[in-house]
Design a protein around this motif. Sequence first.
Motif, PDB file in Angstrom:
ATOM      1  N   UNK A 147       0.816  -1.210   0.000  1.00 20.89           N
ATOM      2  CA  UNK A 147       0.000   0.000   0.000  1.00 20.89           C
ATOM      3  C   UNK A 147       0.853   1.265   0.000  1.00 20.89           C
ATOM      4  N   UNK A 148       1.909   1.263   0.814  1.00 23.48           N
ATOM      5  CA  UNK A 148       2.734   2.461   0.966  1.00 23.48           C
ATOM      6  C   UNK A 148       3.717   2.666  -0.186  1.00 23.48           C
ATOM      7  N   UNK A 149       4.266   1.580  -0.687  1.00 27.61           N
ATOM      8  CA  UNK A 149       5.300   1.726  -1.715  1.00 27.61           C
ATOM      9  C   UNK A 149       4.981   1.092  -3.042  1.00 27.61           C
ATOM     10  N   UNK A 150       3.798   0.468  -3.148  1.00 27.08           N
ATOM     11  CA  UNK A 150       3.445  -0.196  -4.386  1.00 27.08           C
ATOM     12  C   UNK A 150       4.261  -1.465  -4.583  1.00 27.08           C
ATOM     13  N   UNK A 151       4.155  -2.044  -5.762  1.00 25.70           N
ATOM     14  CA  UNK A 151       4.898  -3.272  -6.059  1.00 25.70           C
ATOM     15  C   UNK A 151       6.397  -3.048  -5.922  1.00 25.70           C
ATOM     16  N   UNK A 152       6.844  -1.857  -6.308  1.00 23.24           N
ATOM     17  CA  UNK A 152       8.261  -1.522  -6.209  1.00 23.24           C
ATOM     18  C   UNK A 152       8.735  -1.534  -4.755  1.00 23.24           C
ATOM     19  N   UNK A 153       7.823  -1.178  -3.822  1.00 21.75           N
ATOM     20  CA  UNK A 153       8.182  -1.136  -2.414  1.00 21.75           C
ATOM     21  C   UNK A 153       8.563  -2.491  -1.844  1.00 21.75           C
ATOM     22  N   UNK A 154       8.070  -3.565  -2.449  1.00 21.12           N
ATOM     23  CA  UNK A 154       8.397  -4.911  -1.982  1.00 21.12           C
ATOM     24  C   UNK A 154       9.870  -5.250  -2.229  1.00 21.12           C
ATOM     25  N   UNK A 155      10.488  -4.483  -3.119  1.00 27.62           N
ATOM     26  CA  UNK A 155      11.902  -4.723  -3.425  1.00 27.62           C
ATOM     27  C   UNK A 155      12.789  -3.625  -2.842  1.00 27.62           C
ATOM     28  N   UNK A 156      12.299  -2.933  -1.798  1.00 29.83           N
ATOM     29  CA  UNK A 156      13.133  -1.940  -1.129  1.00 29.83           C
ATOM     30  C   UNK A 156      14.373  -2.618  -0.562  1.00 29.83           C
ATOM     31  N   UNK A 157      15.521  -2.054  -0.858  1.00 33.50           N
ATOM     32  CA  UNK A 157      16.767  -2.636  -0.363  1.00 33.50           C
ATOM     33  C   UNK A 157      17.237  -3.835  -1.149  1.00 33.50           C
ATOM     34  N   UNK A 158      16.679  -4.071  -2.335  1.00 33.83           N
ATOM     35  CA  UNK A 158      17.051  -5.282  -3.077  1.00 33.83           C
ATOM     36  C   UNK A 158      18.501  -5.259  -3.552  1.00 33.83           C
ATOM     37  N   UNK A 159      19.039  -4.059  -3.796  1.00 36.68           N
ATOM     38  CA  UNK A 159      20.424  -3.990  -4.287  1.00 36.68           C
ATOM     39  C   UNK A 159      21.412  -4.518  -3.249  1.00 36.68           C
ATOM     40  N   UNK A 160      21.442  -3.960  -2.007  1.00 35.97           N
ATOM     41  CA  UNK A 160      22.351  -4.550  -1.017  1.00 35.97           C
ATOM     42  C   UNK A 160      21.972  -5.987  -0.655  1.00 35.97           C
ATOM     43  N   UNK A 161      20.695  -6.292  -0.762  1.00 36.34           N
ATOM     44  CA  UNK A 161      20.230  -7.652  -0.502  1.00 36.34           C
ATOM     45  C   UNK A 161      20.857  -8.640  -1.472  1.00 36.34           C
ATOM     46  N   UNK A 162      20.797  -8.293  -2.757  1.00 30.76           N
ATOM     47  CA  UNK A 162      21.345  -9.162  -3.798  1.00 30.76           C
ATOM     48  C   UNK A 162      22.870  -9.198  -3.723  1.00 30.76           C
ATOM     49  N   UNK A 163      23.476  -8.045  -3.429  1.00 28.99           N
ATOM     50  CA  UNK A 163      24.928  -8.002  -3.285  1.00 28.99           C
ATOM     51  C   UNK A 163      25.388  -8.930  -2.167  1.00 28.99           C
ATOM     52  N   UNK A 164      24.673  -8.865  -1.041  1.00 30.47           N
ATOM     53  CA  UNK A 164      25.028  -9.731   0.085  1.00 30.47           C
ATOM     54  C   UNK A 164      24.881 -11.194  -0.289  1.00 30.47           C
ATOM     55  N   UNK A 165      23.747 -11.539  -0.906  1.00 36.90           N
ATOM     56  CA  UNK A 165      23.491 -12.928  -1.264  1.00 36.90           C
ATOM     57  C   UNK A 165      24.526 -13.452  -2.249  1.00 36.90           C
ATOM     58  N   UNK A 166      24.939 -12.611  -3.191  1.00 36.39           N
ATOM     59  CA  UNK A 166      25.954 -13.027  -4.156  1.00 36.39           C
ATOM     60  C   UNK A 166      27.271 -13.342  -3.442  1.00 36.39           C
ATOM     61  N   UNK A 167      27.666 -12.464  -2.496  1.00 34.07           N
ATOM     62  CA  UNK A 167      28.907 -12.679  -1.755  1.00 34.07           C
ATOM     63  C   UNK A 167      28.820 -13.895  -0.842  1.00 34.07           C
ATOM     64  N   UNK A 168      27.675 -14.018  -0.146  1.00 37.27           N
ATOM     65  CA  UNK A 168      27.491 -15.153   0.766  1.00 37.27           C
ATOM     66  C   UNK A 168      27.538 -16.477   0.012  1.00 37.27           C
ATOM     67  N   UNK A 169      26.885 -16.525  -1.137  1.00 36.30           N
ATOM     68  CA  UNK A 169      26.855 -17.780  -1.894  1.00 36.30           C
ATOM     69  C   UNK A 169      28.164 -18.061  -2.609  1.00 36.30           C
ATOM     70  N   UNK A 170      28.899 -17.006  -2.936  1.00 32.28           N
ATOM     71  CA  UNK A 170      30.238 -17.222  -3.446  1.00 32.28           C
ATOM     72  C   UNK A 170      31.069 -17.933  -2.380  1.00 32.28           C
ATOM     73  N   UNK A 171      30.853 -17.515  -1.119  1.00 34.60           N
ATOM     74  CA  UNK A 171      31.545 -18.175  -0.020  1.00 34.60           C
ATOM     75  C   UNK A 171      30.968 -19.536   0.312  1.00 34.60           C
ATOM     76  N   UNK A 172      29.643 -19.637   0.344  1.00 37.31           N
ATOM     77  CA  UNK A 172      28.975 -20.871   0.777  1.00 37.31           C
ATOM     78  C   UNK A 172      29.041 -21.977  -0.268  1.00 37.31           C
TER      79      UNK A 172
END
Length: 328
Positions: free
Chosen positions: A187-212
């Motif tokens: 409601x507050x951010x629309x569909x785009x709001x569900x992906x708030x913070x997705x850039x650092x989220x994806x960056x973290x996941x890429x690094x974590x999985x590179x390690x894992x």
Amino acid sequence: MFVEMTTGQSSSEVKSWTHPDHFVFKYTLSAIAATVAEIVTYPLDLTKTRLQIQGEKSLNGVEICSTAGSTTRRGMVQTAVGIVQEEGLLKLWQGVTPAIYRHIVYTGCRMAAYEQLRENILGREADGSFPLWKAVVGGLTAGAFGQFLASPTDLIKVQMQMEGRRKLEGKPPRVKGTFHAFQKILTEGGLKGLWKGWVPNVQRAALVNMGDLATYDTCKRSILRHTNLGDNYVTHTFSSAASGLVAATMGTPADVIKTRIMNQPTDKNGRGLLYRSSVDCLFVTIREEGFLALYKGFLPIWARMAPWSLTFWLSYEQVRNLSGTSSF
């Protein structure tokens, strides 16, 4: 004849979808193993999130503490004990539902994507080995792909983890449950709001999985190739221990940035009020709290990743074995 053909096709489809080496079958196995690991280690994730928010300044300039009952900064153990004493034991699992939803999407996608990359796209060498650089590329890609799809569930999880503290501070709750959190963000951010913070989220996941993924896969193959150990729980334990440590080291800075971006308040247009972007959050954090602030929560991250990795990989390898699927 039509009935027979239809029946025959249905049987074939059912057989293909339940084949031990089918994408969907492996996806399901990884989701089951991830659910077990998430429930067992979730309190450490909640503690880690509270520690990462600690020290951050609110809109009125007041420094945030890990629990509402304290005006001083706390360590990992003190934060966990404080949550139990001030909010209740079950609050250590607050937000676990969206966390499980996240892993059903995230871990299912990243594990299945990595195997597809390893077997069909990047490919093994002629001797059956999988070079480290390919494992790194595969881990980065699979992690980023899985986390992008699961980012909305991660956003909901982080916001729910902070509700116990808000309640004790006398603030009105932002969300009442998983579905309400989803509705509020939409409601507050629309569909785009569900992906708030997705850039650092994806960056973290890429690094974590590179390690894992890369570390587990490479360690396991090296142990099997250069020692007398077989493809059993001992090999899986050593490999998962190494992967958990490397993943925590690689992913903690991005995890701190991700948590702060996702937890910050937003305006009516869904824009963050504390940070303009993940890069801005990085510089603000270093400027105001020092470089080591990027490793806030490292101990609980590693303390969680180690048992999570161990539980997940042992469970995953075991359910694959029991279902007749080849070892990872």
